[in-house]
Design an enzyme around this catalytic site. Structure first.
Site, short mmCIF file in Angstrom:
data_model
loop_
_atom_site.label_atom_id
_atom_site.label_comp_id
_atom_site.label_asym_id
_atom_site.label_seq_id
_atom_site.Cartn_x
_atom_site.Cartn_y
_atom_site.Cartn_z
N GLN A 193 -6.86 1.78 10.34
CA GLN A 193 -6.80 3.22 10.06
C GLN A 193 -7.82 3.58 8.99
O GLN A 193 -7.66 3.18 7.82
CB GLN A 193 -5.38 3.55 9.55
CG GLN A 193 -5.16 4.99 9.14
CD GLN A 193 -3.86 5.17 8.36
OE1 GLN A 193 -3.34 4.20 7.79
NE2 GLN A 193 -3.34 6.37 8.33
N SER A 206 -8.67 6.65 4.01
CA SER A 206 -9.02 6.72 2.59
C SER A 206 -10.48 6.41 2.34
O SER A 206 -11.08 5.57 3.01
CB SER A 206 -8.17 5.72 1.79
OG SER A 206 -6.82 5.94 2.04
N SER A 222 -6.63 -1.47 5.80
CA SER A 222 -5.85 -2.68 6.11
C SER A 222 -6.28 -3.24 7.46
O SER A 222 -6.48 -2.49 8.42
CB SER A 222 -4.35 -2.36 6.19
OG SER A 222 -3.92 -1.81 4.97
N GLU A 275 3.51 7.30 10.34
CA GLU A 275 3.41 6.28 9.28
C GLU A 275 4.60 6.38 8.32
O GLU A 275 5.23 5.39 8.02
CB GLU A 275 2.10 6.48 8.51
CG GLU A 275 1.88 5.42 7.45
CD GLU A 275 0.46 5.44 6.87
OE1 GLU A 275 -0.13 6.53 6.76
OE2 GLU A 275 -0.04 4.36 6.54
N SER A 288 1.39 7.84 -2.27
CA SER A 288 1.91 7.24 -3.51
C SER A 288 3.24 7.88 -3.92
O SER A 288 3.61 8.95 -3.42
CB SER A 288 0.89 7.43 -4.64
OG SER A 288 0.83 8.81 -4.97
N GLU A 317 3.97 9.43 -6.60
CA GLU A 317 3.79 10.78 -7.17
C GLU A 317 3.68 11.81 -6.04
O GLU A 317 4.23 12.91 -6.13
CB GLU A 317 2.53 10.83 -8.04
CG GLU A 317 2.64 10.08 -9.36
CD GLU A 317 2.52 8.57 -9.20
OE1 GLU A 317 2.11 8.10 -8.12
OE2 GLU A 317 2.86 7.85 -10.16
C1 LIG Z 1 -1.52 -2.05 0.37
C2 LIG Z 1 -2.30 -0.82 0.74
C3 LIG Z 1 -2.73 -0.64 2.05
C4 LIG Z 1 -3.47 0.49 2.40
N1 LIG Z 1 -3.92 0.62 3.69
C5 LIG Z 1 -4.68 1.69 4.04
C6 LIG Z 1 -5.20 1.81 5.37
O1 LIG Z 1 -5.00 0.95 6.23
N2 LIG Z 1 -5.98 2.89 5.64
C7 LIG Z 1 -6.24 3.87 4.73
O2 LIG Z 1 -6.92 4.84 5.07
N3 LIG Z 1 -5.76 3.78 3.46
C8 LIG Z 1 -4.99 2.71 3.10
N4 LIG Z 1 -4.52 2.60 1.80
C9 LIG Z 1 -4.91 3.59 0.82
C10 LIG Z 1 -3.79 4.53 0.38
O3 LIG Z 1 -3.49 5.46 1.38
C11 LIG Z 1 -4.29 5.20 -0.91
O4 LIG Z 1 -4.46 4.19 -1.89
C12 LIG Z 1 -3.32 6.23 -1.42
O5 LIG Z 1 -3.25 7.33 -0.54
C13 LIG Z 1 -3.72 6.72 -2.83
O6 LIG Z 1 -5.05 7.11 -2.85
P1 LIG Z 1 -6.06 6.57 -3.97
O7 LIG Z 1 -5.95 5.08 -4.01
O8 LIG Z 1 -7.40 7.17 -3.71
O9 LIG Z 1 -5.51 7.11 -5.34
P2 LIG Z 1 -5.68 8.59 -5.90
O10 LIG Z 1 -5.38 9.59 -4.84
O11 LIG Z 1 -7.00 8.69 -6.58
O12 LIG Z 1 -4.52 8.64 -6.97
C14 LIG Z 1 -4.63 8.06 -8.27
C15 LIG Z 1 -3.33 8.35 -9.02
O13 LIG Z 1 -3.15 9.76 -9.17
C16 LIG Z 1 -1.91 10.18 -8.60
N5 LIG Z 1 -2.08 11.48 -7.95
C17 LIG Z 1 -3.05 11.84 -7.06
N6 LIG Z 1 -2.88 13.12 -6.66
C18 LIG Z 1 -1.78 13.60 -7.31
C19 LIG Z 1 -1.07 14.83 -7.29
N7 LIG Z 1 -1.47 15.84 -6.52
N8 LIG Z 1 0.04 14.94 -8.05
C20 LIG Z 1 0.47 13.90 -8.82
N9 LIG Z 1 -0.16 12.69 -8.89
C21 LIG Z 1 -1.25 12.54 -8.13
C22 LIG Z 1 -1.57 9.11 -7.56
O14 LIG Z 1 -0.19 9.03 -7.31
C23 LIG Z 1 -2.09 7.85 -8.26
O15 LIG Z 1 -1.15 7.38 -9.18
C24 LIG Z 1 -3.77 1.48 1.42
C25 LIG Z 1 -3.34 1.30 0.10
C26 LIG Z 1 -2.60 0.18 -0.24
C27 LIG Z 1 -2.16 0.02 -1.66
#
Ligand SMILES: Cc1cc2nc3c(=O)[nH]c(=O)nc-3n(C[C@H](O)[C@H](O)[C@H](O)COP(=O)(O)OP(=O)(O)OC[C@H]3O[C@@H](n4cnc5c(N)ncnc54)[C@H](O)[C@@H]3O)c2cc1C
Length: 396
Positions: A131, A134, A166, A249, A378, A380
């Site tokens: 997928q 991100s 992933s 999902e 997440s 949050e």
């Molecule tokens: C084990 C694992 C597998 C994954 N697999 C996939 C995959 O297969 N395909 C894919 O596309 N993605 C995948 N992801 C990515 C995942 O969807 C993102 O990590 C997640 O959506 C958070 O985005 P980010 O890492 O960019 O963090 P950010 O969005 O930058 O967030 C950083 C911090 O800010 C907080 N935050 C952000 N926006 C807000 C808000 N509006 N209000 C309050 N707090 C906020 C978040 O909760 C977090 O603590 C995976 C992640 C993990 C950990």
């Protein structure tokens, strides 16, 4: 909520249980969830073989329509199926993202040609899916994604980068979100493409997780040609398709967790480790903590049943999905951290070390538990959804 199973459902349970008894690999591991740790190529091939056995028996994607290779099983049967898979310690299937996300989305939005072409090979795991949502600057705020797809004749030309993808290193295909019109408002101008991961210009680089595993990757797209017929839904209207995938999902990730078995394993650990000349279990504060975990695990189990009841009544998935996803992943995090307290200084031993207590599974789980509070939205973000859609609070 009616806790009784119908005679047909009981017959279904018996049928699946006896199939599993006859076909399960004898050398399967104690805990299938932990068995994927540091899996390596050999472990992957073993799971692939098991997946094919399940598929030949007609036991993959059971709730999918029969015309696409499923069994058309009811929601209740899907739940029984999940229970039996856990009860029998069946190895995990491969192609989770294909089965949970890509397949159901293509069934809902795809053209007949796309359904015929992709769906059967998802079930059989002849083609593995990932997928690509991100990006380095678009995670929670996925609408700000920047990977570009420019239409040229019968093709889209893709340039950009995805991250945390992933299983990209195993994947043959990717459900990819791209920006097809940067001048439209953010949620518009996005398209949903099916991309062959073996196309020239696709580079997959593994990322090492805190556990030491490399289950996800960063993926680079450089002038990758994707045929126009691989567009799902309309050009610039991929957001709706993307939301369908996210709905599958959340329902999938949230609905799967029953942590009561893990509470029992934690109790067994408390009886194994020693503190103050006796076992940790003798300490009433430890038992109270375990009782608290047990109550919470039960509460989430019944919340999942409530969600099931809604669906059985034909209602759309409710806010329970976010509540269960948030609650179970946070509970899991607290439980694994408590295991570290029980292990005391032994918690610092690498989970692969020969002296690691209880096969090192708790250190591994503790390291892995943080990721599940982030993946699929997440904590949050789940708080925001619950605040806005359940409690009716104003947008922050
Ligand atoms: C084990 C694992 C597998 C994954 N697999 C996939 C995959 O297969 N395909 C894919 O596309 N993605 C995948 N992801 C990515 C995942 O969807 C993102 O990590 C997640 O959506 C958070 O985005 P980010 O890492 O960019 O963090 P950010 O969005 O930058 O967030 C950083 C911090 O800010 C907080 N935050 C952000 N926006 C807000 C808000 N509006 N209000 C309050 N707090 C906020 C978040 O909760 C977090 O603590 C995976 C992640 C993990 C950990």
């Amino acid at each position: 909520m009616d806790f009784n199973y119908s005679p047909e459902d009981e017959a279904f349970r018996r049928q699946f249980r006896s199939w599993l008894e006859a076909n399960l690999p004898k050398d399967r591991s104690e805990n299938p969830v932990d068995s994927v740790r540091a899996e390596g190529e050999e472990g992957w091939q073993r799971r692939l073989k098991w997946h094919r056995t399940m598929h030949e028996g007609g036991w993959v994607g059971i709730s999918w329509p029969k015309e696409y290779g499923g069994r058309g099983a009811s929601l209740m049967q899907q739940m029984i199926y999940n229970e039996e898979m856990v009860r029998s310690r069946a190895p995990l299937l491969v192609n989770g993202l294909g089965i949970m996300l890509a397949g159901p989305t293509i069934i809902q939005w795809g053209t007949e040609e796309q359904k015929q072409r992709y769906v059967p090979k998802i079930l059989s795991a002849e083609e593995i899916w990932c997928q690509g949502y991100s990006e380095p600057n678009a995670g929670s705020d996925i609408a700000s994604l920047q990977t570009r797809a420019v239409e040229e004749g019968d093709y889209f030309i893709i340039n950009g980068q995805k991250v945390w993808t992933s299983e990209a290193h195993h994947a043959d295909w990717c459900i990819l979100l791209c920006r097809t019109d940067p001048d439209l408002p953010r949620h518009k101008g996005i398209s949903y493409l099916l991309v062959d991961m073996h196309s020239p210009g696709v580079t997959v680089r593994p990322l090492v997780q805190i556990t030491g595993d490399s289950n996800f990757d960063e993926v680079f797209f450089e002038d990758v040609k994707v045929p126009r017929k691989n567009l799902v839904g309309q050009k610039n209207q991929g957001w709706q398709v993307a939301m369908t995938t996210l709905m599958f999902e959340r329902a999938g990730v949230g609905g799967r967790r029953d942590l009561s078995a893990q509470v029992k394993e934690l109790a067994a650990l408390a009886k194994m480790v020693r503190r103050n000349g006796t076992t940790a279990w003798e300490d009433s504060s430890v038992r109270q903590k375990l009782a608290q975990f047990a109550c919470e695990a039960e509460a989430f189990k019944y919340t999942a049943y409530r969600q099931l009841t809604r669906q059985l009544k034909g209602l759309p998935p409710g806010p329970e999905g976010s509540i269960i996803k948030l609650g179970t992943t946070e509970l899991n995090l607290r439980m694994t951290n408590f295991a570290m307290e029980l292990l005391g200084p032994y918690s610092q031993i690498d989970y692969r070390a020969p002296f690691a207590i209880d096969r090192g599974q708790w250190s591994y789980r503790m390291l892995a538990s943080r990721g599940s509070t982030i993946a699929a939205g997440s904590s949050e973000i789940q708080h925001n959804i619950i605040g806005e859609r359940v409690l009716g609070l104003p947008k922050g």
